[in-house]
Write a protein that holds these residues in place. Structure first.
Motif, PDB file in Angstrom:
ATOM      1  N   ARG A 201       0.812  -1.216   0.000  1.00  0.00           N
ATOM      2  CA  ARG A 201       0.000   0.000   0.000  1.00  0.00           C
ATOM      3  C   ARG A 201       0.850   1.272   0.000  1.00  0.00           C
ATOM      4  O   ARG A 201       0.554   2.253   0.676  1.00  0.00           O
ATOM      5  N   HIS A 293     -15.917   0.321  -7.388  1.00  0.00           N
ATOM      6  CA  HIS A 293     -16.336   0.080  -6.007  1.00  0.00           C
ATOM      7  C   HIS A 293     -15.741  -1.248  -5.544  1.00  0.00           C
ATOM      8  O   HIS A 293     -16.408  -2.292  -5.570  1.00  0.00           O
ATOM      9  N   PRO A 294     -14.469  -1.240  -5.119  1.00  0.00           N
ATOM     10  CA  PRO A 294     -13.804  -2.499  -4.783  1.00  0.00           C
ATOM     11  C   PRO A 294     -14.460  -3.260  -3.636  1.00  0.00           C
ATOM     12  O   PRO A 294     -14.471  -4.488  -3.650  1.00  0.00           O
ATOM     13  N   ARG A 295     -15.032  -2.559  -2.660  1.00  0.00           N
ATOM     14  CA  ARG A 295     -15.642  -3.271  -1.538  1.00  0.00           C
ATOM     15  C   ARG A 295     -16.883  -4.027  -1.979  1.00  0.00           C
ATOM     16  O   ARG A 295     -17.125  -5.163  -1.547  1.00  0.00           O
ATOM     17  N   ASP A 298     -15.697  -7.037  -3.817  1.00  0.00           N
ATOM     18  CA  ASP A 298     -15.208  -8.037  -2.867  1.00  0.00           C
ATOM     19  C   ASP A 298     -16.363  -8.778  -2.226  1.00  0.00           C
ATOM     20  O   ASP A 298     -16.321 -10.006  -2.035  1.00  0.00           O
ATOM     21  N   VAL A 304     -10.118  -8.695  -5.131  1.00  0.00           N
ATOM     22  CA  VAL A 304      -9.638  -7.380  -5.533  1.00  0.00           C
ATOM     23  C   VAL A 304      -8.127  -7.394  -5.719  1.00  0.00           C
ATOM     24  O   VAL A 304      -7.599  -6.847  -6.704  1.00  0.00           O
ATOM     25  N   ALA A 413     -12.630   4.690  -7.629  1.00  0.00           N
ATOM     26  CA  ALA A 413     -11.642   4.294  -6.626  1.00  0.00           C
ATOM     27  C   ALA A 413     -10.208   4.488  -7.094  1.00  0.00           C
ATOM     28  O   ALA A 413      -9.282   3.992  -6.455  1.00  0.00           O
ATOM     29  N   LYS A 416      -6.821   4.822  -4.897  1.00  0.00           N
ATOM     30  CA  LYS A 416      -7.113   4.556  -3.496  1.00  0.00           C
ATOM     31  C   LYS A 416      -6.728   3.108  -3.137  1.00  0.00           C
ATOM     32  O   LYS A 416      -7.189   2.161  -3.806  1.00  0.00           O
ATOM     33  N   TYR A 418      -6.796  -0.462  -1.223  1.00  0.00           N
ATOM     34  CA  TYR A 418      -7.924  -1.235  -0.675  1.00  0.00           C
ATOM     35  C   TYR A 418      -7.434  -2.114   0.443  1.00  0.00           C
ATOM     36  O   TYR A 418      -6.419  -2.820   0.307  1.00  0.00           O
ATOM     37  N   LYS A 420      -8.756  -5.106   2.863  1.00  0.00           N
ATOM     38  CA  LYS A 420      -9.825  -6.090   3.051  1.00  0.00           C
ATOM     39  C   LYS A 420     -10.166  -6.202   4.529  1.00  0.00           C
ATOM     40  O   LYS A 420      -9.286  -6.322   5.375  1.00  0.00           O
TER      41      LYS A 420
END
Length: 421
Positions: A201, A293-295, A298, A304, A413, A416, A418, A420
């Protein structure tokens, strides 16, 4: 009642912004009209001759002769568009008017530069397509990365690494092995970028800059210290142009699109494959979902992390292929920093193309035209110094990034990290 008032206020702000932008565009178009009228004026009676075929073309067509009065018409049309924007401009017409106005400016400039001379327009268009290849592939690499929300500033470094690997391995083992090596090296740097930004990250901009500086430093050192002494390591064979039978004989279009080398055809094929993949396949839909919208993706079972790793690595491989163009598709040898910012221009093409493969290719063709025009017009001994003409692609980049061609919305996103839960 409060919600209605807020909505009205927001609408008024949008209308005000659109009107202000229309006025700015109107002023720019009127300024361009004055530029064409007083600077790009042609001596009465002179005309510009544009050759549309060469002697070896199977089908010969007459030259295109444009009278100098054409520039007066261009100035009048630019002034009309500018006044219309000032009086009736709206968001719907702003970008269209600017695009048409810039086209008129380019046409007037070509007529002014070629007045009293002859100029092969087809060869310039052919060179423009060739010059757009690394930009298009860099833009496509950016699309593949940013569609999964990873900002890929490292495209410049990936292009440079691909050019270096193509020259070195191509000199030792042949062009095809060199091409494979360039793709693999680009993929390795894509994998490195994914590791830094997805697993650890790290800030995506900083990670890209680090890769660019690392590649520039290593390749510059080897180029000056190793290649200078062992020249056989930097002497690869170049992929020659392949004529497509019948299609290459079409006037203007044939030489431009169907008498090119492997990299031109590869760029068009990759753009087609990427477009189909992103917008017509299940995995492409998942990739776009990760970028938006990665969440939510997921939650629906999309991994992701794996998706980002795969797409950023593929982006690196595309950039490596684009980098090989500089050595295996052009000069056959590596030179220090020979990509010369084409990766950054590819990012601008991606933005101009609204994060779509076809849009990025279209923008790359415009940048390629701006790049080739200064090389070809230098032969005409125009009064404009070649250094100023060389600025054309970078000026176009500034215009695009500044948003004068319209706002572009990146994936929600984008950039940004991510985490988890």
């Amino acid at each position: 009642m409060t919600d209605m008032t807020a909505t009205q206020t927001q609408a008024e702000k949008l209308d005000s912004a659109a009107s202000r932008k229309a006025r700015i565009m109107g002023g720019i178009l009127i300024a361009l009209a004055l530029l064409v009228l007083f600077v790009l004026d042609v001596v009465p009676g002179e005309s510009a001759t544009f050759r549309l075929t060469t002697r070896r073309d199977a089908i010969q067509i007459p030259d295109l002769v444009v009278p100098g009065a054409f520039n007066m018409v261009c100035a009048a049309l630019l002034a009309f568009l500018g006044v219309r924007q000032l009086l009736r401009g709206g968001a719907r017409w702003t970008s269209l008017s600017l695009g048409f106005g810039l086209l008129l400016l380019v046409m007037a400039f070509l007529v002014w530069a070629t007045a009293g001379k002859a100029f092969n327009l087809t060869s310039m268009l052919q060179a423009a397509v060739l010059a757009s290849v690394p930009i298009a592939l860099g833009g496509l690499a950016g699309v593949m990365s940013e569609r999964v929300a990873v900002v890929n500033i490292a495209i410049e470094g990936m292009l440079l690494a691909g050019a270096f690997a193509g020259a070195l391995i191509g000199s030792l083992l042949g062009g095809w092995i060199g091409l494979v090596a360039a793709i693999l090296v680009g993929g390795c740097f894509g994998l490195l970028l994914a590791t830094l930004v997805v697993t650890f990250r790290m800030d995506q901009i900083i990670a890209g800059v680090v890769i660019n500086l690392f590649v520039l430093g290593v390749t510059s050192y080897v180029s000056s210290q190793v290649f200078a002494e062992y020249r056989f390591l930097n002497n690869a064979k170049v992929f020659r142009a392949w004529e497509i039978p019948l299609l290459s004989d079409i006037p203007v279009i044939g030489p431009m699109l169907f008498d090119q080398n492997l990299f031109v055809y590869g760029a068009f094929i990759l753009v087609g494959i990427a477009t189909y993949y992103l917008f017509h396949t299940r995995n492409g839909l998942r990739a776009r979902a990760v970028g938006e919208h990665p969440r939510a993706a997921d939650t629906l079972g999309v991994d992701v992390y794996v998706t980002r790793y795969v797409h950023v690595t593929i982006a690196g491989m595309i950039a490596g292929f684009g980098g090989a163009f500089f050595t295996l598709g052009n000069v056959g040898r590596f030179e220090e920093n020979m990509t010369n910012g084409r990766g950054y221009i590819g990012l601008a093409a991606m933005i101009f193309g609204r994060w779509h493969p076809v849009g990025a290719l279209s923008a790359a063709l415009i940048f390629g035209f701006a790049d080739s025009i200064q090389q070809k017009l230098a032969l005409l001994n125009t009064p404009i110094p070649s250094e100023f003409l060389a600025m054309a692609p970078y000026i176009a980049t500034i215009i695009v990034v500044a948003g004068l061609v319209g706002r572009s919305r990146p994936p929600a996103a984008d950039g940004k990290p991510y985490v988890k839960e």
